[in-house]
Design a protein around this motif. Structure first.
Motif, PDB file in Angstrom:
ATOM      1  N   LYS A  10       0.830  -1.199   0.000  1.00  0.00           N
ATOM      2  CA  LYS A  10       0.000   0.000   0.000  1.00  0.00           C
ATOM      3  C   LYS A  10       0.868   1.255   0.000  1.00  0.00           C
ATOM      4  CE  LYS A  10      -4.555  -1.067   1.936  1.00  0.00           C
ATOM      5  NZ  LYS A  10      -5.554  -0.651   2.956  1.00  0.00           N
ATOM      6  N   PHE A  11       0.304   2.307  -0.590  1.00  0.00           N
ATOM      7  CA  PHE A  11       0.948   3.609  -0.502  1.00  0.00           C
ATOM      8  C   PHE A  11       0.552   4.245   0.823  1.00  0.00           C
ATOM      9  CE2 PHE A  11       0.559   2.750  -5.012  1.00  0.00           C
ATOM     10  CZ  PHE A  11       1.795   3.129  -5.499  1.00  0.00           C
ATOM     11  N   ARG A  12       1.539   4.750   1.528  1.00  0.00           N
ATOM     12  CA  ARG A  12       1.291   5.454   2.790  1.00  0.00           C
ATOM     13  C   ARG A  12       1.571   6.937   2.553  1.00  0.00           C
ATOM     14  NH1 ARG A  12       1.691   1.408   7.190  1.00  0.00           N
ATOM     15  NH2 ARG A  12       1.597  -0.593   6.105  1.00  0.00           N
ATOM     16  N   ILE A  13       0.491   7.689   2.561  1.00  0.00           N
ATOM     17  CA  ILE A  13       0.580   9.122   2.255  1.00  0.00           C
ATOM     18  C   ILE A  13       0.596   9.887   3.571  1.00  0.00           C
ATOM     19  CG2 ILE A  13      -0.536  11.053   1.093  1.00  0.00           C
ATOM     20  CD1 ILE A  13      -1.926   8.914  -0.689  1.00  0.00           C
ATOM     21  N   HIS A  14       1.696  10.547   3.822  1.00  0.00           N
ATOM     22  CA  HIS A  14       1.877  11.278   5.082  1.00  0.00           C
ATOM     23  C   HIS A  14       1.518  12.749   4.880  1.00  0.00           C
ATOM     24  CE1 HIS A  14       3.942   7.765   6.760  1.00  0.00           C
ATOM     25  NE2 HIS A  14       4.619   7.708   5.620  1.00  0.00           N
ATOM     26  N   THR A  15       0.625  13.240   5.722  1.00  0.00           N
ATOM     27  CA  THR A  15       0.328  14.668   5.765  1.00  0.00           C
ATOM     28  C   THR A  15       0.759  15.187   7.138  1.00  0.00           C
ATOM     29  OG1 THR A  15      -1.908  14.500   6.673  1.00  0.00           O
ATOM     30  CG2 THR A  15      -1.673  14.226   4.293  1.00  0.00           C
TER      31      THR A  15
END
Length: 393
Positions: free
Chosen positions: A283-288
């Motif tokens: 999975k892509f882990r998108i950090h904000t």
């Protein structure tokens, strides 16, 4: 209603292809479909090499289109990553999978509309600021009185070839006063998409006038930007560019209404503050700044790179010209060309009868990426060659 009309990319492409074929067939034109690999300047003529032959020319117009897409998070080659969304109809959407889009500009809205029409999946739009573009309002005829080609030339004469930002600002203020355009009213927070979209849809007159004003700036920008100092350019980017950018590439009204519906139903969510994306455990882990999103697929809608060093797709022709120092990278994007005339500037000076057009001149031709601006650019370069050859134009 605004009475604006819109046409699909596909239809416009067919229209352009038909016009190209019509003119190519009418004139004395030879079309060579080989891939161009290199251009050399030898004995006062240009030698163009392809994979199948060599050709000799007195003049060259380099119109190689845009740079390849940016890859800001170094995801190219990762399973489930689409570095370029088009053509969208070739993309299949898997049920029960999570999708995200990097970017909140016009390309991301194309993806939103495709998802709404072809799936029930949720979609996340992520960018640094979470801004949405303005919605196209009622466009109006705007012609400047205080910022014209003649007046710009007089300013350059008075300031040793430069156009000071301070004087530009004063003249733009006069134009705004003449049009009775209240810019402060239009400085809304576009990181609040629902509020911004509703504001635009309920104020088509004011928003359309601002967009028309910005469009006129775009038309004349190539006659201003190259003649500003680096300090003035930096000040412009900080204080004035943001609001002009908001109104420069508006979305269609129907798209805005679809986006509002998708946001209110939860089909689409917009996130700001993106800091990084990594691929881990399928999975892509998108950090904000305040959360982490996990999705199966990511569309890159950040658009083409502005600088050669940031482009992900190799281009042998451009690479060879850079290696020969026939093309020199511009710090503001693209490559060095002369203002107005678009002659390529190489390591040893200006190239005679060698011109570059399009997005790869963006460091000099600021905001020069619309159809009408590119047409104007083509006219300027052809006129420059004609003048150099002593021909009537």
């Amino acid at each position: 209603t605004s009475a604006n009309r819109y046409y699909s990319r596909q239809l416009f492409g067919k229209y352009m292809q038909e016009h190209f074929e019509k003119f190519a067939n009418k004139k004395n034109v030879s079309i060579i479909t080989d891939h161009a690999r290199n251009v050399e300047f030898i004995s006062q003529e240009y030698v163009v090499s392809t994979q199948n032959g060599t050709y000799y020319f007195d003049a060259v117009f380099l119109s190689s289109g845009q740079f390849g897409p940016m890859d800001p998070y170094h995801l190219e080659g990762t399973t489930g990553y689409y570095k370029w969304p088009y053509p969208l109809h070739e993309k299949s959407i898997e049920a029960n999978k999570d999708y995200a889009v990097i970017g909140t500009g016009l390309s991301s809205l194309d993806i939103v509309r495709y998802f709404i029409a072809h799936s029930t999946n949720k979609l996340a739009l992520i960018s640094r600021d979470g801004k949405v573009q303005s919605v196209r309002g009622k466009m109006q005829e705007v012609k400047f009185k205080y910022i014209t080609h003649k007046k710009l030339e007089k300013i350059k004469v008075a300031h040793h070839g430069y156009i000071p930002l301070e004087e530009l600002v004063e003249r733009f203020k006069k134009e705004l006063d003449r049009l009775d355009l209240d810019v402060e009213k239009l400085r809304i927070n576009r990181s609040n998409p629902v509020r911004a979209l509703n504001f635009d849809l309920s104020h088509p007159e004011e928003v359309g006038l601002m967009q028309s004003f910005v469009l006129e700036i775009v038309h004349i920008a190539s006659y201003i930007w190259p003649f500003m100092t680096r300090e003035d350019k930096a000040a412009y980017r900080k204080h004035y560019a943001p609001i002009l950018d908001d109104y420069a590439n508006p979305m269609p009204e129907g798209t805005a209404e679809e986006l509002l519906d998708a946001l209110s139903s939860g089909r689409v969510e917009i996130y700001s503050g993106i800091t990084d994306i990594e691929y881990k455990y399928n999975k892509f882990r998108i950090h904000t700044k305040d959360k982490e999103l996990r999705v199966h697929y990511v569309f890159n809608a950040t658009g083409p790179a502005k600088a050669y060093k940031d482009a992900t797709e190799p281009n042998p022709l451009i690479e060879n010209l850079v290696n020969q120092d026939l093309l020199i990278e511009h710090p503001d994007g693209g490559f060095y060309v002369t203002p107005i005339r678009n002659q390529v500037i190489m390591r040893d000076g200006v190239m005679s009868r060698f011109f570059m057009l399009g997005q790869k001149t963006s460091g000099v031709n600021y905001l020069d990426n619309g159809i009408m601006e590119l047409i104007d650019e083509a006219k300027r370069t052809v006129k420059a060659l004609a003048e150099e050859e002593g021909l009537d134009v």
